[in-house]
Enzyme design. Structure first.
Site, PDB file in Angstrom:
ATOM      1  N   SER A  47      13.459  59.283  69.167  1.00  0.00           N
ATOM      2  CA  SER A  47      15.160  59.285  68.248  1.00  0.00           C
ATOM      3  C   SER A  47      15.361  57.757  68.323  1.00  0.00           C
ATOM      4  O   SER A  47      16.530  57.535  67.285  1.00  0.00           O
ATOM      5  CB  SER A  47      16.171  60.201  69.231  1.00  0.00           C
ATOM      6  OG  SER A  47      16.182  59.947  70.159  1.00  0.00           O
ATOM      7  N   HIS A 100      22.260  57.348  72.157  1.00  0.00           N
ATOM      8  CA  HIS A 100      21.725  56.777  71.028  1.00  0.00           C
ATOM      9  C   HIS A 100      22.764  55.857  70.824  1.00  0.00           C
ATOM     10  O   HIS A 100      23.711  56.232  70.554  1.00  0.00           O
ATOM     11  CB  HIS A 100      21.194  58.033  70.647  1.00  0.00           C
ATOM     12  CG  HIS A 100      20.918  59.093  70.593  1.00  0.00           C
ATOM     13  ND1 HIS A 100      20.569  60.429  71.505  1.00  0.00           N
ATOM     14  CD2 HIS A 100      19.057  58.885  70.841  1.00  0.00           C
ATOM     15  CE1 HIS A 100      19.334  61.002  72.090  1.00  0.00           C
ATOM     16  NE2 HIS A 100      18.471  59.974  70.811  1.00  0.00           N
TER      17      HIS A 100
END
Length: 267
Positions: free
Chosen positions: A42, A249
């Protein structure tokens, strides 16, 4: 250490421009052939940056991710973007290596965090006690020591066998927290320090395996310094209860201001 074939691309383009100017013929008229393949999890697909490509489904690839930004800036003749949110080493081996071939010049990858239990570590630390958090972090570090190196070797061996001439840039993971910062995450300072230490531990293991394969390890820790969670200008999402998958993230700024310059310098 492999020489940069991006430098060769630049030289070829300059040669072509000179040939066109001075009429040097067909040899310089051919467009330089440069192929780039972006693999990984990711952090490479761009989860957290938004504007996802619907065709990528749960992989959550986005033009805001550093591989797509690099390709847009440098216009490689071919660009294959197979990184996928949630990927582990086995997923890279089974589903991402198809575009690699003897003509691939540059490969980038982030991998290893999901194998080490990144998501479960963060869930444990957010929801449970400091001692439970630290114990889970230590379990992840033990896995990084005992099991992850062999799994990274499998991935790196496969890349090398399929793209033997490529420059391979293995990018690391940022530290999540600015310690002693103004923070409202609910985690204790001890938990934040343990999580940062785990990121350093993971990066050290990845760097060692990359170096042993002749690949370039590119740390992003310096690029994210001053932009961690609890800093005044974070490039990482903290817990996002409205979109939990994006938690921890990089934001779009983390991709463009953190990861992209690191890849550019390493490529």
């Amino acid at each position: 250490m492999r020489m940069s074939r991006f430098a060769a691309l630049t030289s070829s383009l300059l040669l072509a421009a000179s040939a066109a100017l001075f009429g040097a013929g067909q040899a310089a008229a051919a467009q330089a052939d440069f192929g780039y393949v972006a693999l990984g999890d990711s952090y490479s697909s761009g989860l957290g940056a938004g504007n996802y490509d619907g065709a990528s489904g749960n992989c959550k690839r986005t033009p805001r991710a550093y591989p797509a930004l690099w390709a847009a800036a440098h216009s490689p003749q071919t660009f294959a973007f197979t990184a996928c949110s949630g990927a582990r080493t086995g997923d890279v081996l089974s589903g991402q290596l198809g575009p690699l071939n003897s003509g691939t010049d540059l490969v980038s990858i982030t991998i290893g965090g999901n194998d080490a239990g990144f998501s479960d570590v963060m869930t444990t630390c957010v929801l449970q006690s400091e001692s439970t958090c630290v114990n889970r972090v230590n379990q992840a570090k033990a896995y990084v020591d005992s099991t992850l190196p062999g799994r990274l070797d499998q991935v790196y061996d496969a890349i090398d066998s399929r793209a033997p001439a490529a420059r391979v840039v293995v990018l690391g993971y940022p530290r999540f927290y600015k310690l002693n910062g103004a923070c409202t995450t609910g985690l204790t300072e001890g938990e934040r320090a343990a999580i940062n230490g785990a990121a350093d531990h993971l990066n050290a293991a990845i760097a060692k395996r990359a170096a042993d394969h002749g690949f370039t390890f590119a740390s992003v820790a310096g690029a994210f310094t001053g932009h961690e969670i609890c800093s005044g200008s974070p490039w990482l999402h903290s817990v996002n209860w409205l979109n939990i998958a994006e938690s921890y993230h990089p934001t779009a700024s983390g991709q463009s201001g953190g990861y992209l310059p690191v890849l550019t310098n390493a490529a």
